[in-house]
Design a protein around this motif. Structure first.
Motif, PDB file in Angstrom:
ATOM      1  N   ASP A 145       0.856  -1.181   0.000  1.00 18.46           N
ATOM      2  CA  ASP A 145       0.000   0.000   0.000  1.00 18.46           C
ATOM      3  C   ASP A 145       0.897   1.237   0.000  1.00 18.46           C
ATOM      4  O   ASP A 145       1.238   1.774   1.056  1.00 18.46           O
ATOM      5  N   LEU A 196       0.469   4.322  -0.542  1.00 18.42           N
ATOM      6  CA  LEU A 196      -0.052   5.572   0.000  1.00 18.42           C
ATOM      7  C   LEU A 196      -0.252   5.541   1.512  1.00 18.42           C
ATOM      8  O   LEU A 196      -0.449   6.586   2.137  1.00 18.42           O
ATOM      9  N   ALA A 205       1.920   7.863   3.666  1.00 17.29           N
ATOM     10  CA  ALA A 205       1.573   9.282   3.530  1.00 17.29           C
ATOM     11  C   ALA A 205       0.348   9.628   4.367  1.00 17.29           C
ATOM     12  O   ALA A 205       0.299  10.685   5.013  1.00 17.29           O
ATOM     13  N   PHE A 206      -0.660   8.746   4.369  1.00 19.65           N
ATOM     14  CA  PHE A 206      -1.848   8.987   5.195  1.00 19.65           C
ATOM     15  C   PHE A 206      -1.471   9.003   6.677  1.00 19.65           C
ATOM     16  O   PHE A 206      -1.923   9.859   7.443  1.00 19.65           O
ATOM     17  N   SER A 242      -6.932   2.771  -0.137  1.00 16.10           N
ATOM     18  CA  SER A 242      -6.262   3.223  -1.362  1.00 16.10           C
ATOM     19  C   SER A 242      -6.390   2.221  -2.499  1.00 16.10           C
ATOM     20  O   SER A 242      -5.607   2.253  -3.442  1.00 16.10           O
ATOM     21  N   PHE A 273      -6.162   3.132  -6.090  1.00 16.32           N
ATOM     22  CA  PHE A 273      -4.850   3.530  -6.591  1.00 16.32           C
ATOM     23  C   PHE A 273      -3.863   2.370  -6.675  1.00 16.32           C
ATOM     24  O   PHE A 273      -2.917   2.431  -7.454  1.00 16.32           O
ATOM     25  N   ARG A 274      -4.069   1.330  -5.859  1.00 17.21           N
ATOM     26  CA  ARG A 274      -3.064   0.271  -5.807  1.00 17.21           C
ATOM     27  C   ARG A 274      -3.507  -1.049  -6.435  1.00 17.21           C
ATOM     28  O   ARG A 274      -2.705  -1.991  -6.507  1.00 17.21           O
ATOM     29  N   LYS A 289      -8.255  13.041   3.063  1.00 17.51           N
ATOM     30  CA  LYS A 289      -7.673  12.108   2.092  1.00 17.51           C
ATOM     31  C   LYS A 289      -7.328  12.825   0.797  1.00 17.51           C
ATOM     32  O   LYS A 289      -6.250  12.608   0.211  1.00 17.51           O
ATOM     33  N   VAL A 326      -4.052  14.692   0.951  1.00 12.46           N
ATOM     34  CA  VAL A 326      -2.876  13.821   0.861  1.00 12.46           C
ATOM     35  C   VAL A 326      -2.686  13.323  -0.563  1.00 12.46           C
ATOM     36  O   VAL A 326      -1.567  13.300  -1.088  1.00 12.46           O
ATOM     37  N   LEU A 327      -3.768  12.958  -1.212  1.00 13.80           N
ATOM     38  CA  LEU A 327      -3.678  12.464  -2.591  1.00 13.80           C
ATOM     39  C   LEU A 327      -3.129  13.530  -3.527  1.00 13.80           C
ATOM     40  O   LEU A 327      -2.333  13.234  -4.433  1.00 13.80           O
ATOM     41  N   GLU A 370       0.597  13.809  -2.929  1.00 12.63           N
ATOM     42  CA  GLU A 370       1.311  12.644  -3.455  1.00 12.63           C
ATOM     43  C   GLU A 370       1.164  12.494  -4.973  1.00 12.63           C
ATOM     44  O   GLU A 370       1.778  11.620  -5.559  1.00 12.63           O
ATOM     45  N   ALA A 397      -1.254  11.315  -6.585  1.00  5.85           N
ATOM     46  CA  ALA A 397      -1.749   9.956  -6.815  1.00  5.85           C
ATOM     47  C   ALA A 397      -2.748   9.937  -7.963  1.00  5.85           C
ATOM     48  O   ALA A 397      -3.579  10.845  -8.090  1.00  5.85           O
TER      49      ALA A 397
END
Length: 270
Positions: free
Chosen positions: A25, A27, A30-31, A91, A94-95, A116, A119-120, A123, A125
């Motif tokens: 994971d 992300l 970062a979370f 996530s 995204f993953r 969220k 953060v996204l 990043e 993302a």
């Protein structure tokens, strides 16, 4: 209590750093960092509390892998609608390698979705599917909000309620299942995590006020498979111990009490 979702992200970040990780994971760290839970906070001095904390983290790892597999199986079966109820810092949009026509709905209140999103953005993302956020409280008309966001009940959906039902009283759990059923075409899938019998007594009785465990109110029924059959689902239930062994992470200690199947549920709509 969306801060609990940041705690789950911390657990997933730590797992992702293992060489033998059951999932990756990217992300999660970062979370956790944005929520003030990275690097890992020192364990409490209470050894019993430390063991309980490790047990909860272990359950998060196993359930994450279980639901990852369930989603991949649903996708392989042609399901192209995904609904994450109480999405938190999930996530998977995204993953996970989704077919390009997959639509993934993240249902949660505005506060965690806004956190969220920040953060996204930081990043940079990029989702691997069409990700649609639905800001609504699950105590309100979330089916209406989901419909407005484009969910089509005529098409099969895979529903995920991860770490959610344990926070809902029994009547709210029944209402949630009824609403999910009303929106599920034949062939829809569902992944649930249920509080095992006795978990509130073991973890919640002396929990710190305001902590996740202090808010747990619901355990799984005596017969979860039969319960879900009554809601129109064909279900299989698994224990944490069973799946941990299957994933190469066997639990070394013997069970302290009878372990009934059903804490981790995979179901198909009839």
């Amino acid at each position: 209590m969306w801060a609990t979702a940041v705690g789950v992200a911390r657990v997933r970040a730590l797992e992702s750093e293992r060489e033998d990780a059951l999932f990756r994971d990217p992300l999660a760290k970062a979370f956790a960092a944005a929520g003030g839970l990275w690097p890992a906070s020192p364990p409490p001095g209470d050894e019993a509390a430390r063991r309980r904390r490790l047990a909860v983290a272990f359950s998060v790892v196993i359930r994450t892998r279980f639901l990852d597999d369930l989603l991949l199986e649903a996708s392989a079966a042609g399901v192209r609608q995904v609904v994450l109820l109480g999405a938190g810092m999930d996530s998977r949009a995204f993953r996970t390698d989704w077919p390009e026509d997959t639509r993934l709905f993240e249902v949660d209140t505005a506060a965690p979705l806004d956190f969220k999103a920040s953060v996204l953005r930081r990043e940079r993302a990029v989702a691997r599917c069409r990700r649609i956020t639905v800001a609504v409280d699950l105590r309100e008309d979330w089916p209406g909000a989901l419909a407005a966001a484009g969910h089509d009940p005529a098409l099969p959906t895979v529903w995920i309620a991860e770490g959610l039902l344990i926070y809902l009283p029994e009547d709210a759990v029944e209402l949630l299942l009824a609403r999910i059923g009303a929106l599920s075409a034949a062939g829809s899938r569902m992944g649930l995590t249920l509080g095992s019998r006795g978990v509130i007594e073991r973890f919640g009785a002396d929990a710190v006020p305001g902590s996740a465990a202090s808010l747990w109110v619901s355990e799984m029924p005596d017969d979860p498979v039969g319960w879900l059959a009554g809601h129109g689902w064909d279900a299989d239930g698994h224990t944490l111990r069973e799946l941990a062994a299957a994933y190469g992470r066997p639990i070394g200690t013997p069970p302290q009490r009878e372990e009934r199947p059903g804490g981790l549920i995979a179901a198909v709509r009839r």
